[in-house]
Scaffold this motif. Structure first.
Motif, PDB file in Angstrom:
ATOM      1  N   HIS A 652      63.232  79.085  72.046  1.00  0.00           N
ATOM      2  CA  HIS A 652      63.522  80.388  71.441  1.00  0.00           C
ATOM      3  C   HIS A 652      64.219  80.128  70.114  1.00  0.00           C
ATOM      4  O   HIS A 652      65.375  79.684  70.083  1.00  0.00           O
ATOM      5  N   LEU A 653      63.518  80.407  69.023  1.00  0.00           N
ATOM      6  CA  LEU A 653      64.008  80.044  67.706  1.00  0.00           C
ATOM      7  C   LEU A 653      64.210  81.269  66.829  1.00  0.00           C
ATOM      8  O   LEU A 653      63.401  82.203  66.836  1.00  0.00           O
ATOM      9  N   GLY A 654      65.295  81.227  66.071  1.00  0.00           N
ATOM     10  CA  GLY A 654      65.568  82.288  65.110  1.00  0.00           C
ATOM     11  C   GLY A 654      65.147  81.870  63.720  1.00  0.00           C
ATOM     12  O   GLY A 654      64.015  82.104  63.297  1.00  0.00           O
ATOM     13  N   VAL A 655      66.071  81.218  62.981  1.00  0.00           N
ATOM     14  CA  VAL A 655      65.761  80.706  61.643  1.00  0.00           C
ATOM     15  C   VAL A 655      66.265  79.269  61.548  1.00  0.00           C
ATOM     16  O   VAL A 655      67.196  78.857  62.253  1.00  0.00           O
ATOM     17  N   LEU A 656      65.639  78.506  60.680  1.00  0.00           N
ATOM     18  CA  LEU A 656      66.038  77.119  60.440  1.00  0.00           C
ATOM     19  C   LEU A 656      67.021  77.104  59.269  1.00  0.00           C
ATOM     20  O   LEU A 656      66.674  77.481  58.153  1.00  0.00           O
ATOM     21  N   VAL A 657      68.247  76.663  59.545  1.00  0.00           N
ATOM     22  CA  VAL A 657      69.331  76.728  58.558  1.00  0.00           C
ATOM     23  C   VAL A 657      69.622  75.332  58.026  1.00  0.00           C
ATOM     24  O   VAL A 657      69.738  74.357  58.794  1.00  0.00           O
ATOM     25  N   HIS A 674      77.589  73.276  61.998  1.00  0.00           N
ATOM     26  CA  HIS A 674      76.288  73.518  62.620  1.00  0.00           C
ATOM     27  C   HIS A 674      75.388  72.283  62.586  1.00  0.00           C
ATOM     28  O   HIS A 674      74.401  72.214  63.327  1.00  0.00           O
ATOM     29  N   LEU A 675      75.721  71.343  61.756  1.00  0.00           N
ATOM     30  CA  LEU A 675      74.919  70.122  61.659  1.00  0.00           C
ATOM     31  C   LEU A 675      75.502  68.968  62.457  1.00  0.00           C
ATOM     32  O   LEU A 675      74.865  67.908  62.571  1.00  0.00           O
ATOM     33  N   THR A 676      76.699  69.182  63.021  1.00  0.00           N
ATOM     34  CA  THR A 676      77.359  68.083  63.739  1.00  0.00           C
ATOM     35  C   THR A 676      77.787  68.432  65.149  1.00  0.00           C
ATOM     36  O   THR A 676      77.879  67.550  66.005  1.00  0.00           O
ATOM     37  N   GLY A 682      74.854  79.329  70.112  1.00  0.00           N
ATOM     38  CA  GLY A 682      73.797  80.035  69.403  1.00  0.00           C
ATOM     39  C   GLY A 682      72.925  79.155  68.533  1.00  0.00           C
ATOM     40  O   GLY A 682      72.101  79.670  67.764  1.00  0.00           O
ATOM     41  N   TRP A 683      73.082  77.831  68.654  1.00  0.00           N
ATOM     42  CA  TRP A 683      72.286  76.904  67.858  1.00  0.00           C
ATOM     43  C   TRP A 683      71.432  76.036  68.775  1.00  0.00           C
ATOM     44  O   TRP A 683      71.870  75.632  69.857  1.00  0.00           O
ATOM     45  N   ALA A 684      70.218  75.721  68.329  1.00  0.00           N
ATOM     46  CA  ALA A 684      69.346  74.822  69.077  1.00  0.00           C
ATOM     47  C   ALA A 684      69.758  73.378  68.802  1.00  0.00           C
ATOM     48  O   ALA A 684      70.795  73.110  68.192  1.00  0.00           O
ATOM     49  N   TRP A 693      67.963  74.817  63.888  1.00  0.00           N
ATOM     50  CA  TRP A 693      67.483  76.157  64.238  1.00  0.00           C
ATOM     51  C   TRP A 693      68.582  76.944  64.947  1.00  0.00           C
ATOM     52  O   TRP A 693      69.349  76.397  65.736  1.00  0.00           O
ATOM     53  N   THR A 694      68.613  78.235  64.673  1.00  0.00           N
ATOM     54  CA  THR A 694      69.425  79.136  65.488  1.00  0.00           C
ATOM     55  C   THR A 694      68.579  79.613  66.665  1.00  0.00           C
ATOM     56  O   THR A 694      67.356  79.462  66.681  1.00  0.00           O
ATOM     57  N   THR A 695      69.249  80.206  67.649  1.00  0.00           N
ATOM     58  CA  THR A 695      68.530  80.800  68.783  1.00  0.00           C
ATOM     59  C   THR A 695      68.637  82.312  68.768  1.00  0.00           C
ATOM     60  O   THR A 695      68.460  82.960  69.790  1.00  0.00           O
TER      61      THR A 695
END
Length: 737
Positions: A652-657, A674-676, A682-684, A693-695
């Motif tokens: 389930h993917l939202g947007v790729l940040v 969010h990268l670490t 809420g993040w994949a 990706w967010t969820t």
């Protein structure tokens, strides 16, 4: 016998306009007596000196007929004493009346016009009759008595027979008034002593008041029958789109609810003898009583859904019979893990995980009665508990063996099944068998819920399979030299999720080596059956072939397992093309998609912040001074849903940040949590340390920002979408704001 006139005072007048035609004006009265004194095209208009008590009137009696009369502006055309009004029109406060053996036939009642069927006490004869009359929008039909109209007292009875009432019209049945066989698109009001018999409501409404009754009526196509307190409805039928509501103290005897129809029993109402046909719905509120009801099932899989009875705790149920695939939704009982059915003494009960009875009722199955004949499901809409009766006795899937094709339920350890090995057939021994039951989790996406996949006959090739075959989503079919999970072949036509099956048994068959075997002439690694000790229909049992459970695909598989798009997509396309060319199944409309992620921020107080602008690939937001923790909210989709089942990505993917920057009054910072941080809500999964990706609702922690100052946040969006416009509920629940 003849023609007489009366009430010619004031401006009243009668003007002869033809051999049998007249104008009757301003309170004048023209009386015709005898058949040879019939009139035609008489125009009746206006009131005399007495106002509404002195209307202009044309009276036909003693076999006289008033043909084609027109009544307007208070004028009345009346048939009494065996007289008749035939045809004609009444509108704009004009009216027709049939009293004391009089008949109105074939008339048209326009806007603000009226027609009456009744009886006056001072005259002999029986009820007036209105027949085959058309009441248009704004018109009124009235039957019965107990009222005064235009200075005259009417006591009833009166009959309206086989008339038509348009949408916007009104029919009132007072004491002694009866409607027989009319078609009503407007509103029928039935008060105490009034009745309706065999009336059809197509988009119309029947309102039964205290003391009223109706028998043999039908509601469909938006028609509604409302049984008020103290009223009775007997032998009623609800067709597709029809509905019935029974209020407290109302009584309903013998109700048939057909497919796509619905009825509701409110508290303290009573219903005896009901048939809920397949696709029909009956709701019984707490305090209502239902006795002797049948919840119809279906004959075979694919016939739609069985009847549905929705009950609240406190509803009184007695003598309920349920057919195969019939359902009882206990609306006030939430579904929880560990619930199960117990059965005894014609009583079905639901117990919780601790063994406590949480609901019970007098219910009998049509084919048998034991706890294993029922299963529980979760209602995907409100989470309530649903009882499904699914006892069946049909044959199972045929497995190719050295003794021919044998139903899977008849196989045993030591039997030998046919296997494809290096292009040749050899027979391998079954070393273990077993089975278990499962229930579909209907609130999840189809592939995750556990719905079986139905592969139609000829879907994979000529006579492959030889009849409809059912497999679980993860079970693999052998195609083009490789195994492919069935879920990746779904095309909605020849291969689709069968939503009618929500409870089935797995059969496990283990051979001494992993094998390609045949089920219903289709080569597969695993397959679905209908056997389960002959308790389930063909579409109701699952067969899962297990070979060497400790083995791996890479080292022990009879063929490679392929889930890569490059292999599966062309295969999927060829099967879809075959389905179209052979006209297998039904054409499925593709879901509507959008590229708009509906991107916004939501803070802890629920405030929504829309982006101010987009710079290159970064969405820019302004945050209020007290926003410390925000969520990046967007639409959510699964690539498998929007690209195709041949794409094996079910996240389930939202947007790729990518990069996130925050600009404050005197500094610019880059946020990298969010990268670490793998556990950030809420993040994949982290892609490569540069993007993630967010969820659908991703946390961004800004608790270390400068206090009491507005800040700007720029979020780099590298990818996203497409998204389903109408996403499943579980995807919407992931979104905040």
């Amino acid at each position: 016998m003849g023609i007489t006139s009366a009430c010619l005072s004031g401006n009243a007048s009668i003007i002869k306009t033809g051999p049998a035609s007249y104008q009757v004006l301003s309170g004048a009265t023209l009386i015709t007596t005898g058949a040879k004194y019939s009139t035609s095209n008489v125009y009746v208009e206006g009131l005399g000196l007495g106002g509404t008590n002195n209307p202009a009137m044309l009276i036909a009696s003693a076999a006289a007929v008033a043909y084609g009369a027109t009544a307007v502006s208070g004028g009345v055309v009346l048939a009494g004493g065996k007289g008749m009004v035939a045809g004609g029109t009444a509108y704009n406060s004009g009216g027709f009346a049939a009293i004391n053996d009089g008949v109105v036939s074939g008339a048209t009642i326009g806007n603000l016009g009226g027609v009456l069927a009744s009886k006056m006490s001072n005259y002999g004869g029986s009820a007036g009759l209105v027949i085959d009359t058309h009441v248009q929008s704004g018109g009124v039909g009235l039957a019965g008595g107990g009222f005064t109209l235009k200075g005259q007292s009417f006591v009833g009875p009166g009959v309206i027979f086989s008339c038509k009432f348009d949408i916007g019209s009104t029919e009132a049945l007072a004491s002694g008034g009866t409607d027989i066989g009319s078609i009503v698109g407007g509103t029928q009001l039935v008060s105490g002593g009034g009745s309706a018999v065999n009336t059809l409501f197509s988009a119309g409404t029947q309102l039964l008041g205290a003391g009223a009754w109706a028998s043999g009526c039908v509601a469909s196509a938006g028609g509604l029958i409302h049984v008020g307190g103290g009223a009775r409805s007997i032998a009623t039928t609800l067709g597709a789109g029809g509905s019935l509501v029974a209020d407290a103290s109302a009584t309903v005897n013998t109700l048939t609810i057909q497919a796509a129809a619905a009825a509701t029993l409110r508290a303290k109402s009573y219903m005896t003898t009901a048939l809920i046909a397949a696709g029909g719905t009956l709701r019984v509120d707490s305090g209502a009583t239902l006795t002797n009801a049948v919840i119809s099932g279906i004959a075979k899989e694919g016939d739609g859904t069985g009847g549905l009875l929705i009950v609240q705790s406190g509803a009184v149920l007695t003598g309920i019979t349920i057919g195969w695939k019939g359902r009882i939704d206990v609306d006030t009982l939430n579904w929880t893990d560990g619930q199960r059915v117990i059965y005894g003494n014609n009583t079905i009960s639901i117990v919780d995980a601790a063994g406590n009875i949480v609901w019970s009722a007098d219910v009998r199955g049509m084919k048998g009665n034991s706890a294993t004949d029922y299963h529980l499901e979760r209602d995907p809409v409100d989470g309530s508990t649903v009882i499904v009766y699914d006892k069946c006795f049909l044959k199972g899937t045929l497995i190719r063996t050295d003794c021919g094709e044998i139903p899977v339920e008849d196989l045993a350890v030591g039997d030998r099944v046919a296997a494809l090995v290096d292009g040749k057939t050899e027979f391998r021994e079954i070393v273990w068998m077993g089975h278990r039951s499962t229930i579909v989790r209907t609130w999840l996406e189809d592939d995750e819920a556990g719905y079986p996949v139905r592969i139609l006959r000829n879907a994979l090739g000529e006579n492959v399979p030889s009849k409809d075959l059912l497999v679980t989503p993860e079970h693999a079919m052998y195609l083009d030299g490789a195994f492919v999970p069935a879920r990746m072949l779904v095309n909605g036509r020849s291969i689709y999720y069968d939503h009618s099956i929500t409870h089935f048994d797995y059969y496990h068959v283990e051979t001494d080596a992993h094998s390609i075997i045949w089920a219903d002439n289709a080569p597969s690694e695993s397959y679905l059956d209908t056997g389960d000790r002959k308790r389930f229909a063909q579409p109701g049992a699952v067969v899962h072939i297990l070979n060497a459970p400790e083995a791996t695909w890479e080292g022990d598989g009879a063929a490679p397992l392929r889930v890569d798009r490059a292999f599966v997509e062309p295969l999927h396309a060829s099967l879809a093309h075959r389905a179209a060319s052979l006209n297998l199944g039904s054409v499925v409309q593709q879901p509507e998609v959008t590229e708009d992620p509906d991107l916004h921020l939501v803070d802890e107080k629920g405030r929504i912040m829309r982006r101010m602008r987009v710079v290159n690939r970064s969405s820019v937001f302004m945050l209020p001074p007290d926003a410390k923790r925000v969520r990046l909210v967007s639409r959510v989709s699964r690539p498998v849903d929007v690209v195709g089942p041949f794409y094996d990505d079910r996240r389930h993917l939202g947007v790729l940040v990518g990069d996130i920057q925050i600009w404050e009054s005197d500094r610019t910072r880059h946020l990298a949590d969010h990268l670490t941080d793998e556990s950030l809500d809420g993040w994949a999964n982290i892609e490569d340390g540069r993007q993630r990706w967010t969820t659908g609702s991703a946390m961004i922690d800004l608790s270390d920002r400068q206090p009491d100052a507005v800040c700007i946040v720029a979020i780099e969006v590298l990818a996203g979408g497409p998204y389903l416009v109408h996403a499943p509920a579980e995807q919407n629940e992931a979104r905040v704001g």
